[in-house]
Design a protein around this motif. Sequence first.
Motif, PDB file in Angstrom:
ATOM      1  N   GLY A   1       0.795  -1.216   0.000  1.00  0.00           N
ATOM      2  CA  GLY A   1       0.000   0.000   0.000  1.00  0.00           C
ATOM      3  C   GLY A   1       0.829   1.267   0.000  1.00  0.00           C
ATOM      4  N   LYS A   2       2.158   1.137   0.000  1.00  0.00           N
ATOM      5  CA  LYS A   2       3.032   2.306   0.005  1.00  0.00           C
ATOM      6  C   LYS A   2       3.120   2.921  -1.394  1.00  0.00           C
ATOM      7  N   ALA A   3       3.364   4.231  -1.418  1.00  0.00           N
ATOM      8  CA  ALA A   3       3.452   4.945  -2.695  1.00  0.00           C
ATOM      9  C   ALA A   3       4.728   4.553  -3.441  1.00  0.00           C
ATOM     10  N   ILE A   4       4.558   4.278  -4.735  1.00  0.00           N
ATOM     11  CA  ILE A   4       5.684   3.897  -5.580  1.00  0.00           C
ATOM     12  C   ILE A   4       5.693   4.778  -6.833  1.00  0.00           C
ATOM     13  N   GLY A   5       6.856   5.311  -7.163  1.00  0.00           N
ATOM     14  CA  GLY A   5       7.006   6.079  -8.390  1.00  0.00           C
ATOM     15  C   GLY A   5       7.371   5.146  -9.537  1.00  0.00           C
ATOM     16  N   GLU A   6       6.745   5.358 -10.694  1.00  0.00           N
ATOM     17  CA  GLU A   6       6.977   4.486 -11.847  1.00  0.00           C
ATOM     18  C   GLU A   6       7.377   5.308 -13.071  1.00  0.00           C
ATOM     19  N   GLY A   7       8.259   4.729 -13.851  1.00  0.00           N
ATOM     20  CA  GLY A   7       8.688   5.348 -15.095  1.00  0.00           C
ATOM     21  C   GLY A   7       9.303   4.294 -15.998  1.00  0.00           C
ATOM     22  N   ALA A   8       9.735   4.701 -17.173  1.00  0.00           N
ATOM     23  CA  ALA A   8      10.338   3.758 -18.118  1.00  0.00           C
ATOM     24  C   ALA A   8      11.352   4.507 -18.973  1.00  0.00           C
ATOM     25  N   PHE A   9      12.116   3.741 -19.720  1.00  0.00           N
ATOM     26  CA  PHE A   9      13.115   4.347 -20.597  1.00  0.00           C
ATOM     27  C   PHE A   9      13.497   3.351 -21.685  1.00  0.00           C
ATOM     28  N   GLU A  10      14.095   3.870 -22.747  1.00  0.00           N
ATOM     29  CA  GLU A  10      14.529   3.042 -23.860  1.00  0.00           C
ATOM     30  C   GLU A  10      15.972   3.381 -24.201  1.00  0.00           C
ATOM     31  N   LEU A  11      16.817   2.351 -24.211  1.00  0.00           N
ATOM     32  CA  LEU A  11      18.244   2.537 -24.473  1.00  0.00           C
ATOM     33  C   LEU A  11      18.572   2.222 -25.925  1.00  0.00           C
ATOM     34  N   GLY A  12      19.444   3.037 -26.513  1.00  0.00           N
ATOM     35  CA  GLY A  12      19.887   2.801 -27.880  1.00  0.00           C
ATOM     36  C   GLY A  12      20.969   1.746 -27.974  1.00  0.00           C
ATOM     37  N   GLN A  13      21.615   1.433 -26.842  1.00  0.00           N
ATOM     38  CA  GLN A  13      22.646   0.400 -26.792  1.00  0.00           C
ATOM     39  C   GLN A  13      22.802  -0.028 -25.330  1.00  0.00           C
ATOM     40  N   PRO A  14      23.484  -1.138 -25.058  1.00  0.00           N
ATOM     41  CA  PRO A  14      23.617  -1.604 -23.666  1.00  0.00           C
ATOM     42  C   PRO A  14      24.330  -0.579 -22.787  1.00  0.00           C
ATOM     43  N   ALA A  15      23.977  -0.574 -21.500  1.00  0.00           N
ATOM     44  CA  ALA A  15      24.626   0.312 -20.526  1.00  0.00           C
ATOM     45  C   ALA A  15      25.050  -0.529 -19.330  1.00  0.00           C
ATOM     46  N   ASP A  16      26.286  -0.330 -18.865  1.00  0.00           N
ATOM     47  CA  ASP A  16      26.740  -1.107 -17.707  1.00  0.00           C
ATOM     48  C   ASP A  16      26.299  -0.484 -16.385  1.00  0.00           C
ATOM     49  N   ARG A  17      25.768   0.731 -16.455  1.00  0.00           N
ATOM     50  CA  ARG A  17      25.176   1.351 -15.266  1.00  0.00           C
ATOM     51  C   ARG A  17      24.216   2.463 -15.702  1.00  0.00           C
ATOM     52  N   VAL A  18      23.116   2.592 -14.958  1.00  0.00           N
ATOM     53  CA  VAL A  18      22.112   3.630 -15.229  1.00  0.00           C
ATOM     54  C   VAL A  18      21.810   4.348 -13.927  1.00  0.00           C
ATOM     55  N   LYS A  19      22.028   5.639 -13.909  1.00  0.00           N
ATOM     56  CA  LYS A  19      21.778   6.463 -12.722  1.00  0.00           C
ATOM     57  C   LYS A  19      20.409   7.124 -12.853  1.00  0.00           C
ATOM     58  N   LEU A  20      19.583   6.964 -11.827  1.00  0.00           N
ATOM     59  CA  LEU A  20      18.253   7.573 -11.778  1.00  0.00           C
ATOM     60  C   LEU A  20      18.261   8.706 -10.769  1.00  0.00           C
ATOM     61  N   GLU A  21      17.771   9.877 -11.197  1.00  0.00           N
ATOM     62  CA  GLU A  21      17.628  11.014 -10.292  1.00  0.00           C
ATOM     63  C   GLU A  21      16.167  11.447 -10.271  1.00  0.00           C
ATOM     64  N   ILE A  22      15.635  11.644  -9.078  1.00  0.00           N
ATOM     65  CA  ILE A  22      14.267  12.127  -8.905  1.00  0.00           C
ATOM     66  C   ILE A  22      14.330  13.625  -8.649  1.00  0.00           C
ATOM     67  N   LEU A  23      13.597  14.388  -9.460  1.00  0.00           N
ATOM     68  CA  LEU A  23      13.632  15.844  -9.385  1.00  0.00           C
ATOM     69  C   LEU A  23      12.328  16.389  -8.819  1.00  0.00           C
ATOM     70  N   GLY A  24      12.431  17.374  -7.938  1.00  0.00           N
ATOM     71  CA  GLY A  24      11.260  18.031  -7.386  1.00  0.00           C
ATOM     72  C   GLY A  24      10.674  19.031  -8.360  1.00  0.00           C
ATOM     73  N   PRO A  25       9.551  19.665  -8.000  1.00  0.00           N
ATOM     74  CA  PRO A  25       8.897  20.632  -8.896  1.00  0.00           C
ATOM     75  C   PRO A  25       9.807  21.784  -9.311  1.00  0.00           C
ATOM     76  N   ALA A  26      10.746  22.148  -8.439  1.00  0.00           N
ATOM     77  CA  ALA A  26      11.653  23.254  -8.755  1.00  0.00           C
ATOM     78  C   ALA A  26      12.896  22.795  -9.508  1.00  0.00           C
ATOM     79  N   GLY A  27      13.010  21.479  -9.750  1.00  0.00           N
ATOM     80  CA  GLY A  27      14.148  20.963 -10.492  1.00  0.00           C
ATOM     81  C   GLY A  27      15.301  20.489  -9.640  1.00  0.00           C
ATOM     82  N   HIS A  28      15.182  20.566  -8.311  1.00  0.00           N
ATOM     83  CA  HIS A  28      16.264  20.121  -7.435  1.00  0.00           C
ATOM     84  C   HIS A  28      16.191  18.596  -7.269  1.00  0.00           C
ATOM     85  N   VAL A  29      17.336  17.966  -7.025  1.00  0.00           N
ATOM     86  CA  VAL A  29      17.418  16.514  -6.892  1.00  0.00           C
ATOM     87  C   VAL A  29      16.955  16.082  -5.515  1.00  0.00           C
ATOM     88  N   LEU A  30      15.921  15.219  -5.466  1.00  0.00           N
ATOM     89  CA  LEU A  30      15.401  14.681  -4.212  1.00  0.00           C
ATOM     90  C   LEU A  30      16.059  13.369  -3.836  1.00  0.00           C
TER      91      LEU A  30
END
Length: 227
Positions: A118-147
Amino acid sequence: MTIMASAPISSFSGLGANTSAQATTATQNEADSSDRFLKLLVAQMQNQDPLNPLDNAQVTSQMAQINTVTGIDKLNKTVQGLNTQFVQMQALQGASLVGRDVTVAGDRLAIDADGDTGKAIGEGAFELGQPADRVKLEILGPAGHVLDSVDLGAFSTGRHSFEWPAGAHGDGEGLRFRLTPMQGAAAVPVQTLMLDRVQAVSTAGDSLTLELARTGNVPYSAIKTFH
């Protein structure tokens, strides 16, 4: 004198273009063109040089030209009729999409409740043009700052989804995400994708447009997947 006749192939028309008035005008124009052509051909034959008469091959060629133009006009009318039917079928099919969730290009985070906790979960998706050995995800607030910043790990080429524990961020209104995929020291091409919902459909010209809750109006071709 060689009589040349040509006519462009018309582009597809949208709903309502194939009216009876237009059909009547097109038919009249076609008849007028054929009549003018035949009158010119007869005048040419009547006034030809007796010592250098018109060759039968020339007459046959010019008659073939007018037949070709007439055939193209008829083909255009057939295509216009088929296009009208196609758009009508799209509109009927589009009505069944109202209320459906879709994936489109974008970076807005969708917040939903986990079915087990029942906890809130953020969902998204992405498409890569080639393999990546690491993917960094950043969540941004309404003002654009990193949460928050999360290392998602390695991914292959293609489309992928992710989940992020929203925690104390409530309904997540205004939250966005940013992805930085890398292969060694090189950046990997990525397209961010977001979840949205179809609220309405409409037809404009020869295309189907979907009205999405968060993205607004987008063409049907912009939809990546339906859920």
